[in-house]
Scaffold this active site. Sequence first.
Site, PDB file in Angstrom:
ATOM      1  N   SER A 105       0.855  -1.184   0.000  1.00  0.00           N
ATOM      2  CA  SER A 105       0.000   0.000   0.000  1.00  0.00           C
ATOM      3  C   SER A 105       0.889   1.231   0.000  1.00  0.00           C
ATOM      4  O   SER A 105       2.024   1.184   0.496  1.00  0.00           O
ATOM      5  CB  SER A 105      -0.885   0.018   1.254  1.00  0.00           C
ATOM      6  OG  SER A 105      -1.558   1.256   1.389  1.00  0.00           O
ATOM      7  N   TYR A 147      -1.536   0.929  10.546  1.00  0.00           N
ATOM      8  CA  TYR A 147      -1.490   0.362   9.201  1.00  0.00           C
ATOM      9  C   TYR A 147      -0.201   0.775   8.506  1.00  0.00           C
ATOM     10  O   TYR A 147       0.418  -0.037   7.800  1.00  0.00           O
ATOM     11  CB  TYR A 147      -2.712   0.834   8.419  1.00  0.00           C
ATOM     12  CG  TYR A 147      -2.901   0.171   7.075  1.00  0.00           C
ATOM     13  CD1 TYR A 147      -2.888  -1.213   6.944  1.00  0.00           C
ATOM     14  CD2 TYR A 147      -3.125   0.934   5.927  1.00  0.00           C
ATOM     15  CE1 TYR A 147      -3.075  -1.817   5.705  1.00  0.00           C
ATOM     16  CE2 TYR A 147      -3.326   0.353   4.697  1.00  0.00           C
ATOM     17  CZ  TYR A 147      -3.295  -1.030   4.588  1.00  0.00           C
ATOM     18  OH  TYR A 147      -3.487  -1.622   3.359  1.00  0.00           O
TER      19      TYR A 147
END
Length: 261
Positions: free
Chosen positions: A145, A158
Site C-alpha cells: 500500500s 497500518y
Amino acid sequence: MTTANAAHETAPLTAVVTGASSGIGRATAARLVADGWRVLAVARREDRLQELAAETGCEVLAVDITSDESVEQLVARTAELFGDSLNAVVHVAGGALGVETAAEADLEKWQRMYDINVLGTVRVTRALLPALRRSGRGDLLFVTSVAGHEAYPGGSGYNAAKAGEHMLAQALRLELNGEKVRVIEIAPGMVRTEEFSLVRLGDQDAAAAVYDGVEQPLTAEDCADVISYALNAPHHINLDLVTVRPLAQAAAHRVARHQGV
C-alpha cells in the site's frame, strides 16, 4: 531453448493467490485464470471461495495465514495440484483496522494487523519459496500500500504494518539476487472495494464517506491489471515497485474531492 523454458511454453503457469475471497485478491485470481494460469485461490471464507471457483474454474482452499497448521495444508494442496514447483505467490491478504492515533493506539488492532500483513506473509513465503525456486521461473508478488511508504494521521498502525511488509519485499529481493525468483511490489493508493474501508471503520456510512467526492477511485480490477502485467512480463524484467493511484490522489493524505461526484 532450455528444457525449463520449453516446459513453460507448453504448461500453464501456476499461482497461489492469498486474500482471494474479496477485493483485489478475488479480482487477481479471476484475471490470472483468464490469462491462462492455473490458480489456487486461498482465504479464510470458504463460502466466498466456492463462489469464485464456480465463476472462474480456479482451485480453492480455506487457509488462515496466521496459522502454521493451516499453511502446512496449503503447501500440501499446492504440491498436489502443481507438483513440486510453483510459478507465483501473490500476497494480497492483509488489511487495516481502525484510525486511532498512535497516542490512542489499540494494541490488539496493531497486533492483528502485524500478524496478517507481516507475519502471515512471511509464513506463506517461507513455506512456498522452495517450490518457487524449483520452478526456474518464480515470482513473489506483494500487494502492499502507499501506506507503507507515506505516513498519514490516523494511519500509524497500518503504516507500520505495511512498511514492515514493504521491507520484507526489499530484503527478499537482496537475499534472492542471482536466483530465478522475482520479487515484485505493487503499492496501491485509494482503491474502492466492498470491504476494505468497512472492515477498517466498522460502519457502512463511514466507509462510504471515504470515497465521497472522489472521481474514479481505483477498482480491484484496476489493480489486477497491474498485477497481471507484472507477472506476465518476460522473466528477465522485474517491476521492483509499482505505485498505482487514481488520478484524483496525489498522496496518501491528499485527495481531490468535488461536490456531486
